[in-house]
Design a protein around this motif. Structure first.
Motif, PDB file in Angstrom:
ATOM      1  N   ALA A  25       0.959  -1.287   0.008  1.00 34.11           N
ATOM      2  CA  ALA A  25       0.071  -0.005   0.044  1.00 34.11           C
ATOM      3  C   ALA A  25       0.742   1.198   0.089  1.00 34.11           C
ATOM      4  N   ILE A  26       1.989   1.237   0.849  1.00 36.00           N
ATOM      5  CA  ILE A  26       2.999   2.370   0.885  1.00 36.00           C
ATOM      6  C   ILE A  26       3.407   2.519  -0.531  1.00 36.00           C
ATOM      7  N   LYS A  27       4.054   1.429  -1.067  1.00 37.95           N
ATOM      8  CA  LYS A  27       4.652   1.693  -2.376  1.00 37.95           C
ATOM      9  C   LYS A  27       3.604   2.153  -3.467  1.00 37.95           C
ATOM     10  N   ARG A  28       2.385   1.976  -3.336  1.00 37.14           N
ATOM     11  CA  ARG A  28       1.476   2.256  -4.492  1.00 37.14           C
ATOM     12  C   ARG A  28       1.176   3.790  -4.407  1.00 37.14           C
ATOM     13  N   VAL A  30       3.723   5.968  -3.178  1.00 34.68           N
ATOM     14  CA  VAL A  30       4.845   6.762  -3.130  1.00 34.68           C
ATOM     15  C   VAL A  30       5.423   6.375  -4.700  1.00 34.68           C
ATOM     16  N   ILE A  31       4.990   5.318  -5.266  1.00 32.16           N
ATOM     17  CA  ILE A  31       5.703   5.216  -6.533  1.00 32.16           C
ATOM     18  C   ILE A  31       4.476   5.098  -7.655  1.00 32.16           C
ATOM     19  N   PRO A  32       4.568   6.178  -8.605  1.00 38.51           N
ATOM     20  CA  PRO A  32       3.472   6.189  -9.564  1.00 38.51           C
ATOM     21  C   PRO A  32       3.529   4.933 -10.550  1.00 38.51           C
ATOM     22  N   GLY A  33       2.570   4.228 -10.777  1.00 39.30           N
ATOM     23  CA  GLY A  33       2.298   3.086 -11.771  1.00 39.30           C
ATOM     24  C   GLY A  33       2.606   1.806 -11.087  1.00 39.30           C
ATOM     25  N   TYR A  34       3.124   1.742  -9.653  1.00 33.10           N
ATOM     26  CA  TYR A  34       3.468   0.571  -8.956  1.00 33.10           C
ATOM     27  C   TYR A  34       2.133  -0.320  -8.748  1.00 33.10           C
ATOM     28  N   GLY A  35       2.425  -1.747  -9.285  1.00 34.64           N
ATOM     29  CA  GLY A  35       1.392  -2.642  -9.277  1.00 34.64           C
ATOM     30  C   GLY A  35       0.364  -2.367 -10.435  1.00 34.64           C
ATOM     31  N   ARG A  36       0.566  -1.804 -11.298  1.00 35.48           N
ATOM     32  CA  ARG A  36      -0.358  -1.582 -12.456  1.00 35.48           C
ATOM     33  C   ARG A  36       0.054  -2.669 -13.459  1.00 35.48           C
TER      34      ARG A  36
END
Length: 69
Positions: A25-28, A30-36
């Motif tokens: 959840a934190i990475k989502r 902070v990092i644009p496009g993470y997990g997409r």
């Protein structure tokens, strides 16, 4: 490129199962496009191509057990 059965790694398997929901959840946030879906192709196309071929040409223990069900 490996073709065939993957050698299982208990350490990596446990690590993959215990990566926390909070960390993702934190990475989502902070990092644009993470997990997409499809972001690997934009970020590193060579690696994404390798992974796509690897996923289709190797099998793990779980895949072997599914064949016998």
């Amino acid at each position: 490129m490996k073709i065939g059965i993957r050698k299982p790694s208990p350490r990596k398997s446990i690590s993959a199962r215990t990566t926390g929901r909070a960390k993702r959840a934190i990475k989502r946030k902070v990092i644009p496009g993470y997990g997409r879906k499809g972001m690997g192709w934009l970020r590193d196309p060579k690696r994404a191509a390798y992974n796509a071929v690897y996923r289709r040409t190797t099998v793990g223990l779980g895949d072997v057990f599914k064949m016998f069900k």
